[in-house]
Design an enzyme around this catalytic site. Structure first.
Site, short mmCIF file in Angstrom:
data_model
loop_
_atom_site.label_atom_id
_atom_site.label_comp_id
_atom_site.label_asym_id
_atom_site.label_seq_id
_atom_site.Cartn_x
_atom_site.Cartn_y
_atom_site.Cartn_z
N ASP A 102 0.23 6.44 -10.69
CA ASP A 102 -0.61 7.07 -9.66
C ASP A 102 0.29 7.88 -8.74
O ASP A 102 1.14 7.34 -8.04
CB ASP A 102 -1.33 5.97 -8.87
CG ASP A 102 -2.29 6.52 -7.82
OD1 ASP A 102 -2.36 7.74 -7.65
OD2 ASP A 102 -2.97 5.69 -7.17
N GLU A 125 -10.77 8.94 -6.13
CA GLU A 125 -10.81 8.20 -4.86
C GLU A 125 -10.83 9.12 -3.65
O GLU A 125 -11.34 8.74 -2.60
CB GLU A 125 -9.65 7.22 -4.76
CG GLU A 125 -8.28 7.86 -4.56
CD GLU A 125 -7.17 6.84 -4.41
OE1 GLU A 125 -6.90 6.43 -3.27
OE2 GLU A 125 -6.57 6.47 -5.44
N LYS A 157 2.75 3.06 -8.63
CA LYS A 157 2.83 4.29 -7.86
C LYS A 157 4.06 5.08 -8.32
O LYS A 157 5.07 4.50 -8.74
CB LYS A 157 2.93 3.99 -6.36
CG LYS A 157 1.73 3.22 -5.83
CD LYS A 157 0.46 4.03 -5.91
CE LYS A 157 -0.72 3.28 -5.31
NZ LYS A 157 -1.94 4.11 -5.25
N ASN A 203 -0.87 9.93 -6.29
CA ASN A 203 -1.47 10.10 -4.95
C ASN A 203 -1.37 11.53 -4.43
O ASN A 203 -1.03 11.76 -3.28
CB ASN A 203 -0.86 9.12 -3.96
CG ASN A 203 -1.30 7.69 -4.21
OD1 ASN A 203 -0.58 6.95 -4.89
ND2 ASN A 203 -2.46 7.32 -3.72
N ASP A 244 -15.17 5.79 -5.25
CA ASP A 244 -14.67 4.99 -4.13
C ASP A 244 -15.85 4.62 -3.25
O ASP A 244 -16.74 5.45 -3.01
CB ASP A 244 -13.63 5.80 -3.34
CG ASP A 244 -13.05 5.02 -2.18
OD1 ASP A 244 -11.96 4.45 -2.35
OD2 ASP A 244 -13.69 4.98 -1.10
N GLY A 293 0.78 -1.22 0.00
CA GLY A 293 0.00 0.00 0.00
C GLY A 293 0.81 1.27 0.00
O GLY A 293 0.25 2.36 0.01
N SER A 294 2.13 1.18 -0.04
CA SER A 294 2.98 2.37 0.06
C SER A 294 2.97 3.16 -1.25
O SER A 294 2.99 2.60 -2.33
CB SER A 294 4.42 1.97 0.42
OG SER A 294 4.91 1.00 -0.50
N HIS A 341 -11.99 3.03 -7.94
CA HIS A 341 -10.84 2.79 -7.07
C HIS A 341 -11.19 1.66 -6.12
O HIS A 341 -12.31 1.56 -5.62
CB HIS A 341 -10.52 4.05 -6.28
CG HIS A 341 -9.57 3.83 -5.14
ND1 HIS A 341 -9.97 3.81 -3.82
CD2 HIS A 341 -8.24 3.61 -5.12
CE1 HIS A 341 -8.94 3.59 -3.04
NE2 HIS A 341 -7.86 3.47 -3.80
N ALA A 342 -10.20 0.80 -5.86
CA ALA A 342 -10.43 -0.29 -4.90
C ALA A 342 -9.13 -0.57 -4.15
O ALA A 342 -8.32 0.32 -3.98
CB ALA A 342 -10.97 -1.53 -5.61
N GLU A 350 -2.90 9.15 -12.52
CA GLU A 350 -3.95 9.21 -11.49
C GLU A 350 -3.57 10.19 -10.37
O GLU A 350 -2.42 10.25 -9.96
CB GLU A 350 -4.15 7.81 -10.91
CG GLU A 350 -5.30 7.69 -9.94
CD GLU A 350 -5.55 6.23 -9.58
OE1 GLU A 350 -5.96 5.97 -8.43
OE2 GLU A 350 -5.34 5.36 -10.45
#
Length: 432
Positions: A247, A300, A219, A249, A323, A22-23, A350-351, A273
Site C-alpha cells: 500500500d 479508501e 505499507k 498511500n 470506506d 498507522g504510519s 478498507h478498514a 494499493e
C-alpha cells in the site's frame, strides 16, 4: 414514536503516533481520530451514532461540518426515516448552497455521510437488527430506492440494479446462513506499518499467519531499498503460499509508480494499493496496464460514486476498496457496491482507523448476502487497533469477520472512551 430532538459532536483523538501505529509513506505520525456524532432522540434509550475517521489535525473542522448537516435530522421521526432513507440521504447531498463547497467531496461530503450513517444506526436499532441484516432484508425495490443514480446512470441504471438484486435474492437465505456460520475472510495490515522495525514486522507477520490470515499487507513507498528489503523479509517469514500486498498511500506520481513497482522483484504481489492520487482515473488505468499481472486496489480515498464509476469503466482497478466514512454514507456505498457487482469487481473494504472495521463490516456482509454472493477474491481489511472502545467491537475468529447480532450500524463508542480521548480536554491528553 421516537423523534430526533438534538445532536452532539465530539472531537475524539487517540495518540497512536506515539507508537507509530498507522504510519505510512504519506501519514508518518497519525493520531487516529473520529469526528463523532450522536443523534439524540426523545427516547432516552435510543441514540444514533456516526463518525468520520481522520488522522488528527483538522478533526475539529470535520466536527464543525457535521454539525451543519446534523441539523437536517432534528425533528425527524425515526419510523419515518426508516421509510425515506433514500430521500433523506439525497437531501443532504443535494443541498443547493452546500454543494458549492464540494460538490460531493471532502469535508462536506464526509460530514453528510456521518449524519446518514447515524440515521441508519437509529433506524436499525429501532428495528432490533444489526445494519447488515436490516439492509439484507429489504426488498430489491427498497434497496434501489436508496441509491442516488444521478451521474452514474451511464454505468448503472435502476433497472440494471434491480436485476442484480433480484438475481441475488434467491440465494439470500443460503448466503446468510453461510455468513452466520463462517463469517467473511479478513486480511491484516497490523504487521505492515512503515514505522515498525524489521523485527517487529516479521514477528507480527508470523503471528498473523499463525492466526489464520492468508493475505498480509505492508505499507511501502519510503525508499526502494527499504521496500525490497522488507518485502523479502516478509516473504521469507510467511512463506510462498500467503498472499502479500503493498500500500503506497498515494505517494507516487504515475511514471514513478510504474518504475517503482516493477523494480521490486519477484515477490508475487497480490495487489498494489493506492499507487497514485485517488482522483487520477487515467493514471490508475495506466499503472494497472503497466504493472500487470500485479493488480491495482484502491478506494479508501475515492471521493464519490462518480470517480468509482469512471475507474470501473476504464479498468483502473481490480479491487474496489469502499470506506465507511469517505463518501456520503451507507447509501452511496450501496451504489458503489451495485456498480462493482455489474462490472464483476470484488468489493474488498478498507478498514482499520477508528471504528472503520466495526462500520464497514456491515456493508461487506450486506454485499455478500444480498448482492454479490460468494467471490473468491473477497477480503475485508482488519487492523487490530482501538476495538476495545466500541460497544460492539469486531469479532474476528480464524481470520474471519463474524457477523454482529446486536442492533445498530457499529459506530457507537463507550461514553468513557469518548470522555477520556476528547481533544484536548480528555484525561488521555491532559496527562501526556
Amino acid at each position: 414514536m421516537p423523534k430526533v430532538v438534538g445532536f452532539k459532536t465530539t472531537d475524539v483523538r487517540f495518540p497512536t503516533s506515539r507508537g507509530l501505529d498507522g504510519s505510512d509513506a504519506m501519514n508518518k505520525d497519525p493520531d487516529y481520530s473520529a469526528a463523532y456524532l450522536e443523534l439524540i432522540t426523545d427516547d432516552p434509550k435510543l441514540s444514533g451514532y456516526g463518525l468520520v475517521f481522520t488522522c488528527g489535525r483538522g478533526n475539529d473542522l470535520q466536527c464543525d461540518a457535521i454539525e451543519i448537516f446534523a441539523a437536517y435530522a432534528v425533528g425527524r421521526d425515526v419510523d419515518d426515516l426508516a421509510k425515506t432513507m433514500g430521500e433523506f440521504a439525497r437531501s443532504l447531498v443535494r443541498d443547493s448552497q452546500m454543494r458549492w463547497l464540494g460538490p460531493e467531496k471532502g469535508l462536506i461530503h464526509m460530514a453528510a455521510g456521518a449524519v446518514v450513517n447515524a440515521a441508519w444506526d437509529l433506524v436499525s436499532k429501532r428495528s432490533g437488527k444489526p445494519l447488515w441484516k436490516y439492509l439484507s432484508d429489504l426488498s430489491p425495490e427498497e434497496i434501489v430506492e436508496l441509491v442516488d443514480f444521478r451521474y452514474i446512470s451511464d454505468a448503472l441504471t435502476p433497472t440494471e440494479a434491480l436485476a442484480i438484486l433480484n438475481k441475488a435474492k434467491t440465494n439470500r437465505a443460503k448466503n446468510e446462513a453461510s455468513l452466520i456460520t463462517d463469517g467473511l475472510p479478513a486480511y491484516t495490515t497490523t504487521p505492515g506499518w512503515l514505522g515498525y522495525s524489521d523485527e517487529k514486522m516479521v514477528t507480527l507477520a508470523k503471528q498473523a499467519v499463525a492466526d489464520g490470515f492468508t493475505l498480509i499487507k505492508l505499507k511501502c513507498g519510503g525508499s526502494k531499498e527499504d521496500d525490497r528489503r522488507r518485502l523479502k523479509l516478509a516473504r521469507d517469514a510467511i512463506g510462498p503460499d500467503i498472499r502479500l500486498a503493498i500500500d503506497a498511500n498515494q505517494v507516487w506520481d504515475v511514471p514513478e509508480a510504474i518504475e517503482w513497482i516493477n523494480s521490486l522483484g519477484d515477490v508475487n504481489l497480490h495487489w498494489v494499493e493506492e499507487p497514485t492520487n485517488p482522483d487520477d482515473v487515467v493514471g490508475h488505468a495506466a499503472i494497472a496496464k503497466a504493472i500487470a499481472p500485479v493488480r491495482v486496489a484502491t478506494g479508501e480515498h475515492v471521493a464519490n460514486r462518480i470517480i468509482f464509476k469512471q475507474m470501473l469503466q476504464s479498468k483502473s482497478l481490480s479491487f474496489v476498496q469502499i470506506d465507511a466514512s469517505r463518501v456520503a454514507g451507507i447509501n452511496e456505498n450501496i451504489a458503489i457496491i451495485l456498480m462493482a457487482a455489474k462490472f464483476g469487481i470484488p468489493v474488498c473494504p478498507h478498514a482499520g482507523g477508528v471504528g472503520l472495521c466495526e462500520m464497514v463490516q456491515h456493508l461487506a456482509m450486506f454485499d455478500y448476502v444480498a448482492v454479490s454472493g460468494e467471490q473468491p477474491d473477497r477480503v475485508v481489511e482488519f487492523v487490530d487497533h482501538l476495538h476495545e472502545h466500541f460497544v460492539v467491537p469486531t469479532d474476528i475468529r480464524r481470520a474471519r469477520y463474524m457477523p454482529p447480532s446486536k442492533a445498530g450500524a457499529g459506530a457507537e463508542m463507550f461514553a468513557q472512551s469518548v470522555s477520556d480521548f476528547t481533544f484536548p480536554t480528555g484525561k488521555q491528553w491532559l496527562n501526556n
